[in-house]
Design a protein around this motif. Structure first.
Motif, mmCIF file in Angstrom:
data_model
loop_
_atom_site.group_PDB
_atom_site.id
_atom_site.type_symbol
_atom_site.label_atom_id
_atom_site.label_comp_id
_atom_site.label_asym_id
_atom_site.label_seq_id
_atom_site.Cartn_x
_atom_site.Cartn_y
_atom_site.Cartn_z
ATOM 1 N N CYS A 263 -1.150 28.748 48.281
ATOM 2 C CA CYS A 263 -0.874 29.593 47.384
ATOM 3 C C CYS A 263 -0.977 28.461 45.611
ATOM 4 N N ALA A 264 0.328 27.996 45.716
ATOM 5 C CA ALA A 264 1.136 27.024 44.541
ATOM 6 C C ALA A 264 -0.153 25.813 44.779
ATOM 7 N N ARG A 265 -0.455 25.408 45.722
ATOM 8 C CA ARG A 265 -1.173 23.776 45.747
ATOM 9 C C ARG A 265 -3.015 23.865 45.623
ATOM 10 N N GLY A 266 -3.503 24.905 45.220
ATOM 11 C CA GLY A 266 -4.773 25.784 45.444
ATOM 12 C C GLY A 266 -4.651 26.144 43.645
ATOM 13 N N VAL A 267 -3.379 26.897 43.298
ATOM 14 C CA VAL A 267 -3.046 26.885 41.536
ATOM 15 C C VAL A 267 -3.133 25.477 40.580
#
Length: 399
Positions: A263-267
């Motif tokens: 999720c953090a990388r996608g954001v």
């Protein structure tokens, strides 16, 4: 059980009864002066002093932790079985002993002193282990890594709570820091030049909120903003959040950490920010109850009129670094109520109860049950064999 073991149990109970006032004074002293994780200097001095007074050999600062210790008694040769009785004594910020660690420490102390008094010279070893920073940081994680529990046949402790349960359903947990890197700019004068790191962090919270709806039972993620910028007229170039993650099992926790990273990388990709994801402190593994030991403890506690039952299905009680110990050696971590189920741990009301008359009764009963369980392990090879067999079976089943 042999008559010899029964007579040793009786002597241990007599020893705890004789020690009760002394143990309660230790508990109240800890309660009056609570110390948080890694700052438990007064507590460590008090407990080691009590153990040294009764002839235990002390090693302080074990596993590189200034407030950790191991007190040892038993055969000089170092052979034979080995039992560790664990003590926790850190408190919660602002709330003091709202988790009742003063009682864990005093009951563990009482059990250790009673076993030494009841057994005298015996073939084997008893360790009284001081374990700091359970609430934050994980002293037992460091102690496991340092090999402190190598060669131990059973690790014993109890925890006060609002339930009378034979074991504590404790989840695996981790603390994870996520930092987003953007670019500072004036939000009005040059808004297109800025890359909003705080906006990225907020988007991560929103994404995790969606993720939470499909998590399995026992898995949770919750977080706080630890750095959101310094001024409203500057696009934040850096923002940071701290996230607590829990899983019903260690495997479920690992899956959840992977989800957070994804999720953090996608954001970061969507917001053109950079991102760093890092563990903070050691991870707590889920607790693996050893039914052989918890059954013995429950039986001994029943002599004091406290009846333990199985935990309610689907109810989880948080996490503990004792989970890491329970993956390595047979362990028991029963839950014994010091107030009714209308209450809750980590509250001012629970902190008050931890110095009340019911807490004193529980402390004394738990000290007796821990002492008698330790004696069972030390004197009965069948108990040790069954406890180890149960741990190995759970490991083979992936439990």
């Amino acid at each position: 059980m042999s008559q010899t073991a029964e007579s040793v149990h009786a002597r241990a109970r007599e020893a705890v009864s004789a020690l009760e006032d002394r143990l309660w004074n230790v508990s109240l002293a800890l309660h009056r002066e609570p110390e948080t994780a890694y700052e438990e200097h007064r507590a460590a001095r008090l407990l080691t002093g009590e153990l040294e007074r009764d002839g235990f050999e002390l090693e302080r600062g074990v596993a590189g932790l200034p407030t950790a210790f191991v007190a040892r008694t038993g055969s000089v040769s170092g052979g034979g079985p080995c039992v560790a009785v664990l003590m926790e004594y850190d408190a919660l910020p602002s709330l003091g002993h709202a988790c009742g660690h003063n009682l864990i420490a005093s009951a563990g102390l009482g059990a250790a002193l009673a076993v030494r008094a009841a057994l005298g010279d015996f073939e084997g070893s008893l360790l009284a282990v001081g374990t700091p920073a359970e609430e934050r940081g994980g002293g037992k994680v460091a102690q496991v890594a340092a090999g402190l529990f190598d060669g131990v046949d059973a690790a014993l402790m109890f925890h006060p709570g609002v339930h009378d349960w034979t074991w504590a359903p404790l989840t695996a947990s981790a603390q994870v820091r996520v930092g987003f890197h953007g670019r500072a700019a004036h939000p009005t004068g040059s808004p297109t030049e800025g890359i909003d790191a705080l906006g990225a962090l907020i988007q991560l919270f929103n994404t995790l909120g969606v993720l939470s709806r499909r998590l399995p039972a026992g898995s949770h993620v919750h977080g706080i903003v630890t750095d959101g910028g310094r001024a409203t007229n500057v696009v934040p170039a850096y923002a940071e959040g701290m996230f607590g993650l829990r899983g019903a099992t260690t495997s479920a926790l690992e899956d959840l950490v992977d989800e957070l990273r994804s999720c953090a990388r996608g954001v970061a990709s969507a917001t053109r920010t950079g991102v760093e994801v890092a563990d903070v402190g050691g991870r707590y593994e889920h607790f693996r109850d050893n039914e052989v030991l918890s059954g013995l403890f429950a039986g001994h506690l029943g002599r004091a009129g406290i009846r333990l039952s199985e935990p309610e299905p689907g109810v989880y009680l948080g996490s503990s670094d004792f989970g890491n110990v329970s993956t390595l050696v047979p362990g028991t971590h029963p839950w014994v109520a010091i107030m009714g189920t209308e209450g809750s741990g980590h509250t001012y009301e629970f902190a008050e109860a931890a110095a009340g008359p019911r807490a004193r009764r529980v402390m004394t009963a738990a000290a007796e049950a821990l002492a008698c369980t330790a004696i069972d392990v030390l004197l009965r090879s069948d108990v040790r064999d069954r406890a180890w067999a149960r741990l190995r079976a759970k490991a083979a089943e992936g439990l």
